[in-house]
Design a protein around this motif. Structure first.
Motif, PDB file in Angstrom:
ATOM      1  N   PHE A   1     -11.834 112.621 153.547  1.00 46.11           N
ATOM      2  CA  PHE A   1     -13.286 112.732 153.538  1.00 46.11           C
ATOM      3  C   PHE A   1     -13.897 111.758 154.548  1.00 46.11           C
ATOM      4  N   SER A   2     -13.427 110.526 154.557  1.00 50.37           N
ATOM      5  CA  SER A   2     -13.934 109.530 155.500  1.00 50.37           C
ATOM      6  C   SER A   2     -13.707 109.974 156.941  1.00 50.37           C
ATOM      7  N   GLN A   3     -12.551 110.575 157.200  1.00 50.91           N
ATOM      8  CA  GLN A   3     -12.280 111.089 158.547  1.00 50.91           C
ATOM      9  C   GLN A   3     -13.246 112.214 158.898  1.00 50.91           C
ATOM     10  N   ALA A   4     -13.531 113.088 157.944  1.00 52.95           N
ATOM     11  CA  ALA A   4     -14.451 114.201 158.195  1.00 52.95           C
ATOM     12  C   ALA A   4     -15.859 113.682 158.479  1.00 52.95           C
ATOM     13  N   VAL A   5     -16.298 112.673 157.747  1.00 60.36           N
ATOM     14  CA  VAL A   5     -17.628 112.110 157.981  1.00 60.36           C
ATOM     15  C   VAL A   5     -17.682 111.451 159.361  1.00 60.36           C
ATOM     16  N   ALA A   6     -16.628 110.729 159.734  1.00 64.32           N
ATOM     17  CA  ALA A   6     -16.588 110.102 161.069  1.00 64.32           C
ATOM     18  C   ALA A   6     -16.654 111.170 162.157  1.00 64.32           C
ATOM     19  N   ALA A   7     -15.930 112.279 161.977  1.00 62.27           N
ATOM     20  CA  ALA A   7     -15.971 113.374 162.954  1.00 62.27           C
ATOM     21  C   ALA A   7     -17.365 113.985 163.013  1.00 62.27           C
ATOM     22  N   PHE A   8     -18.013 114.145 161.850  1.00 64.95           N
ATOM     23  CA  PHE A   8     -19.368 114.686 161.787  1.00 64.95           C
ATOM     24  C   PHE A   8     -20.324 113.810 162.601  1.00 64.95           C
ATOM     25  N   VAL A   9     -20.250 112.495 162.410  1.00 61.93           N
ATOM     26  CA  VAL A   9     -21.131 111.568 163.129  1.00 61.93           C
ATOM     27  C   VAL A   9     -20.864 111.648 164.634  1.00 61.93           C
ATOM     28  N   ASP A  10     -19.580 111.671 165.028  1.00 61.93           N
ATOM     29  CA  ASP A  10     -19.246 111.801 166.451  1.00 61.93           C
ATOM     30  C   ASP A  10     -19.813 113.092 167.033  1.00 61.93           C
ATOM     31  N   ASP A  11     -19.668 114.186 166.274  1.00 60.45           N
ATOM     32  CA  ASP A  11     -20.140 115.480 166.761  1.00 60.45           C
ATOM     33  C   ASP A  11     -21.658 115.543 166.844  1.00 60.45           C
ATOM     34  N   LEU A  12     -22.359 114.808 165.981  1.00 55.95           N
ATOM     35  CA  LEU A  12     -23.815 114.747 166.095  1.00 55.95           C
ATOM     36  C   LEU A  12     -24.216 114.189 167.452  1.00 55.95           C
ATOM     37  N   ARG A  13     -23.451 113.226 167.909  1.00 56.59           N
ATOM     38  CA  ARG A  13     -23.757 112.598 169.200  1.00 56.59           C
ATOM     39  C   ARG A  13     -23.559 113.556 170.366  1.00 56.59           C
ATOM     40  N   THR A  14     -22.565 114.452 170.255  1.00 56.09           N
ATOM     41  CA  THR A  14     -22.292 115.393 171.348  1.00 56.09           C
ATOM     42  C   THR A  14     -23.142 116.655 171.240  1.00 56.09           C
TER      43      THR A  14
ATOM     44  N   ALA B   1     -22.385 119.287 169.333  1.00 60.09           N
ATOM     45  CA  ALA B   1     -21.576 120.464 168.982  1.00 60.09           C
ATOM     46  C   ALA B   1     -20.540 120.060 167.941  1.00 60.09           C
ATOM     47  N   PHE B   2     -20.465 120.827 166.852  1.00 62.26           N
ATOM     48  CA  PHE B   2     -19.502 120.515 165.797  1.00 62.26           C
ATOM     49  C   PHE B   2     -18.156 121.159 166.093  1.00 62.26           C
ATOM     50  N   ARG B   3     -17.095 120.403 165.897  1.00 61.61           N
ATOM     51  CA  ARG B   3     -15.740 120.908 166.141  1.00 61.61           C
ATOM     52  C   ARG B   3     -15.390 122.002 165.137  1.00 61.61           C
ATOM     53  N   PRO B   4     -14.456 122.892 165.500  1.00 66.43           N
ATOM     54  CA  PRO B   4     -14.112 124.020 164.628  1.00 66.43           C
ATOM     55  C   PRO B   4     -13.610 123.621 163.237  1.00 66.43           C
ATOM     56  N   GLY B   5     -12.945 122.477 163.091  1.00 67.58           N
ATOM     57  CA  GLY B   5     -12.408 122.081 161.790  1.00 67.58           C
ATOM     58  C   GLY B   5     -13.464 121.674 160.777  1.00 67.58           C
ATOM     59  N   LEU B   6     -14.673 121.404 161.240  1.00 70.05           N
ATOM     60  CA  LEU B   6     -15.765 121.057 160.335  1.00 70.05           C
ATOM     61  C   LEU B   6     -16.644 122.283 160.134  1.00 70.05           C
ATOM     62  N   ARG B   7     -17.009 122.518 158.899  1.00 69.30           N
ATOM     63  CA  ARG B   7     -17.966 123.587 158.615  1.00 69.30           C
ATOM     64  C   ARG B   7     -19.257 122.889 158.199  1.00 69.30           C
ATOM     65  N   VAL B   8     -20.226 122.956 159.081  1.00 72.19           N
ATOM     66  CA  VAL B   8     -21.494 122.257 158.874  1.00 72.19           C
ATOM     67  C   VAL B   8     -22.583 123.298 158.702  1.00 72.19           C
ATOM     68  N   LYS B   9     -23.341 123.150 157.642  1.00 67.33           N
ATOM     69  CA  LYS B   9     -24.402 124.109 157.346  1.00 67.33           C
ATOM     70  C   LYS B   9     -25.689 123.326 157.096  1.00 67.33           C
ATOM     71  N   GLY B  10     -26.721 123.685 157.809  1.00 66.31           N
ATOM     72  CA  GLY B  10     -28.015 123.061 157.571  1.00 66.31           C
ATOM     73  C   GLY B  10     -28.598 123.521 156.254  1.00 66.31           C
ATOM     74  N   VAL B  11     -29.321 122.638 155.603  1.00 68.73           N
ATOM     75  CA  VAL B  11     -29.968 122.959 154.334  1.00 68.73           C
ATOM     76  C   VAL B  11     -31.355 123.516 154.627  1.00 68.73           C
ATOM     77  N   ARG B  12     -31.620 124.679 154.094  1.00 71.98           N
ATOM     78  CA  ARG B  12     -32.903 125.330 154.322  1.00 71.98           C
ATOM     79  C   ARG B  12     -34.049 124.439 153.862  1.00 71.98           C
ATOM     80  N   ARG B  13     -35.075 124.380 154.650  1.00 75.33           N
ATOM     81  CA  ARG B  13     -36.290 123.591 154.386  1.00 75.33           C
ATOM     82  C   ARG B  13     -36.047 122.083 154.403  1.00 75.33           C
ATOM     83  N   ALA B  14     -34.915 121.674 154.931  1.00 77.22           N
ATOM     84  CA  ALA B  14     -34.623 120.241 155.096  1.00 77.22           C
ATOM     85  C   ALA B  14     -33.872 120.104 156.417  1.00 77.22           C
ATOM     86  N   PRO B  15     -34.586 120.128 157.541  1.00 72.72           N
ATOM     87  CA  PRO B  15     -33.954 120.252 158.852  1.00 72.72           C
ATOM     88  C   PRO B  15     -32.983 119.146 159.233  1.00 72.72           C
TER      89      PRO B  15
END
Length: 78
Positions: A25-38, A40-54
């Motif tokens: 989980f910690s590795q996934a969160v670190a990857a998420f933060v790195d991908d926010l900076r670039t 684009a989210f890497r294929p191994g992460l499934r990121v879904k925005g929450v409706r009405r909370a951008p």
């Protein structure tokens, strides 16, 4: 740096994970933060925005990594 908050429900779920699951989980969160900076989210992460909370995202990751109701607030304004 993205800000985050946890709820008691989240903390309880995290506490039920094995040490290996918490490590992944910690590795996934670190990857998420790195991908926010670039921007684009890497294929191994499934990121879904929450409706009405951008700036709130739900996250799952490969290898059956799931915690229900994981919400990460990606706000650079804090």
């Amino acid at each position: 740096m993205p800000a985050y908050e946890t709820t008691s429900r989240f903390a309880a779920g995290l506490g039920r994970l094995s040490a290996e699951q918490r490590r992944r989980f910690s590795q996934a969160v670190a990857a998420f933060v790195d991908d926010l900076r670039t921007g684009a989210f890497r294929p191994g992460l499934r990121v879904k925005g929450v409706r009405r909370a951008p700036e709130v995202f739900e996250l799952t990751w490969e290898g059956n990594g799931r915690i229900s109701n994981v919400r990460l607030v990606a706000s650079h304004s804090r």
